[in-house]
Design an enzyme around this catalytic site. Structure first.
Site, PDB file in Angstrom:
ATOM      1  CG  LEU A  16      35.569  26.609  30.616  1.00  0.00           C
ATOM      2  CD1 LEU A  16      36.295  27.949  30.702  1.00  0.00           C
ATOM      3  CD2 LEU A  16      36.165  25.605  31.593  1.00  0.00           C
ATOM      4  N   GLY A  17      31.471  26.113  32.243  1.00  0.00           N
ATOM      5  CA  GLY A  17      30.263  26.711  32.785  1.00  0.00           C
ATOM      6  C   GLY A  17      28.962  26.081  32.329  1.00  0.00           C
ATOM      7  CG  ASP A  63      35.459  33.991  16.628  1.00  0.00           C
ATOM      8  OD1 ASP A  63      34.379  34.359  17.138  1.00  0.00           O
ATOM      9  OD2 ASP A  63      36.399  34.781  16.423  1.00  0.00           O
ATOM     10  CG  ASN A  90      26.274  28.640  26.848  1.00  0.00           C
ATOM     11  OD1 ASN A  90      25.708  29.083  27.842  1.00  0.00           O
ATOM     12  ND2 ASN A  90      27.580  28.351  26.837  1.00  0.00           N
ATOM     13  CE1 TYR A 155      26.582  39.146  29.561  1.00  0.00           C
ATOM     14  CE2 TYR A 155      24.867  39.798  31.110  1.00  0.00           C
ATOM     15  CZ  TYR A 155      25.597  38.804  30.481  1.00  0.00           C
ATOM     16  OH  TYR A 155      25.353  37.490  30.759  1.00  0.00           O
ATOM     17  CE  LYS A 159      24.083  37.241  27.567  1.00  0.00           C
ATOM     18  NZ  LYS A 159      24.192  35.934  26.879  1.00  0.00           N
ATOM     19  CB  ILE A 190      25.065  30.486  36.913  1.00  0.00           C
ATOM     20  CG1 ILE A 190      23.600  30.772  36.510  1.00  0.00           C
ATOM     21  CG2 ILE A 190      25.306  28.984  37.073  1.00  0.00           C
ATOM     22  CD1 ILE A 190      22.564  30.365  37.518  1.00  0.00           C
ATOM     23  CB  THR A 192      29.937  30.108  35.214  1.00  0.00           C
ATOM     24  OG1 THR A 192      29.764  31.541  35.111  1.00  0.00           O
ATOM     25  CG2 THR A 192      28.571  29.429  35.201  1.00  0.00           C
ATOM     26  N   PRO A 193      32.959  30.267  35.646  1.00  0.00           N
ATOM     27  CG  PRO A 193      34.524  28.991  34.463  1.00  0.00           C
ATOM     28  CD  PRO A 193      33.073  29.025  34.856  1.00  0.00           C
TER      29      PRO A 193
END
Length: 254
Positions: A16-17, A63, A90, A155, A159, A190, A192-193
């Site tokens: 996805l995304g 995974d 990603n 997060y 990152k 962005i 994305t889901p």
């Protein structure tokens, strides 16, 4: 067309995304693609889309937090296509909590997927790319790896770790003469889901607040990031390593 013709790419989180957009674009530009994701149904759908557009791809359920599955994924890539030239780390998750709200278990899960898995992908990517005579590794960080957010404690840490780890690995490969370049990409918000889940829909006040953070006046689209990744994956960026490609609509320029 053909900016990565003849190359083989592995993209994690490609169901996805941003990951899906990247896998499709790399295939459109001539690469054979290993589509990796824990989500088998959507991952296989990405492969079908690539094939429908005339590209070549395989799906590997993975995974990214498990080291043995990295070994299996690399083996599958080499068995299917004989080499590996590009690795796009990603796959990732988000957690919208401040430091006081975040449990140790939640903290560890975010680091496990967002940072530890990038370490594994880079480590095993270097091993595979050395056999192929070099290549490019692209690690997805975030604007949240450059600036802080009071509600993204784990997060932010993950990152930020990706950002500086990428530089260390890039310097190691450059000084070792491997012909392997490693760079990080830092998207703004962005559509994305993942962002859809936190925005509460395009008619919400939360969505309008997110848009307002970007001086350009709108959120990004997955292809906006995929084109940056394509550049770093291609030989056009042969003099680029240890760098940060920020694609954020002006967010961090303020």
């Amino acid at each position: 067309m053909g900016r990565v013709s003849g190359k083989v790419a592995l993209v994690t989180g490609a169901a996805l995304g941003i990951g899906k957009a990247t896998a499709v674009l790399l295939a459109r530009e001539g690469a054979k693609v290993v589509v990796s994701d824990i989500n088998a149904e959507e991952g296989q759908a990405t492969v079908r889309l690539i094939e429908e557009q005339g590209g070549e791809a395989i799906f590997v359920q993975q995974d990214v937090a498990k080291e043995d599955q990295w070994k299996a994924t690399m083996a599958a890539a080499l068995e299917a296509f004989g080499k590996l030239d590009i690795v796009v780390n990603n796959a990732g998750i988000a957690l919208s909590k401040n430091v006081e709200e975040t449990t140790l278990a939640e903290w560890r899960r975010v680091q496990d997927i967002n940072l530890d898995a990038v370490f594994l992908g880079t480590r095993y990517g270097i091993e595979a790319l050395k056999k192929s005579g070099g290549g490019s590794i692209i690690n997805l960080s975030s604007i949240e790896g450059l600036i802080g957010d009071p509600n993204l404690a784990a997060y932010n840490a993950s990152k930020g770790g990706v950002r500086i780890f990428t530089k260390s690995a890039a310097l190691h490969c450059a000084k070792a003469g491997y012909g392997i370049r490693i760079n990080s990409v830092h998207p703004g918000y962005i559509w994305t889901p993942m962002v859809e889940a936190v925005s509460e829909g395009k008619d919400s006040e939360k969505y309008r607040q997110l848009v307002g953070l970007h001086p350009i006046g709108h959120l990004g689209e997955p292809d906006d990031i995929a084109y940056g990744i394509l550049y770093l994956a291609s030989d056009e960026s042969k003099f680029v390593t240890g760098s940060e490609l920020v694609i954020d609509g002006g967010y961090t320029a303020q």
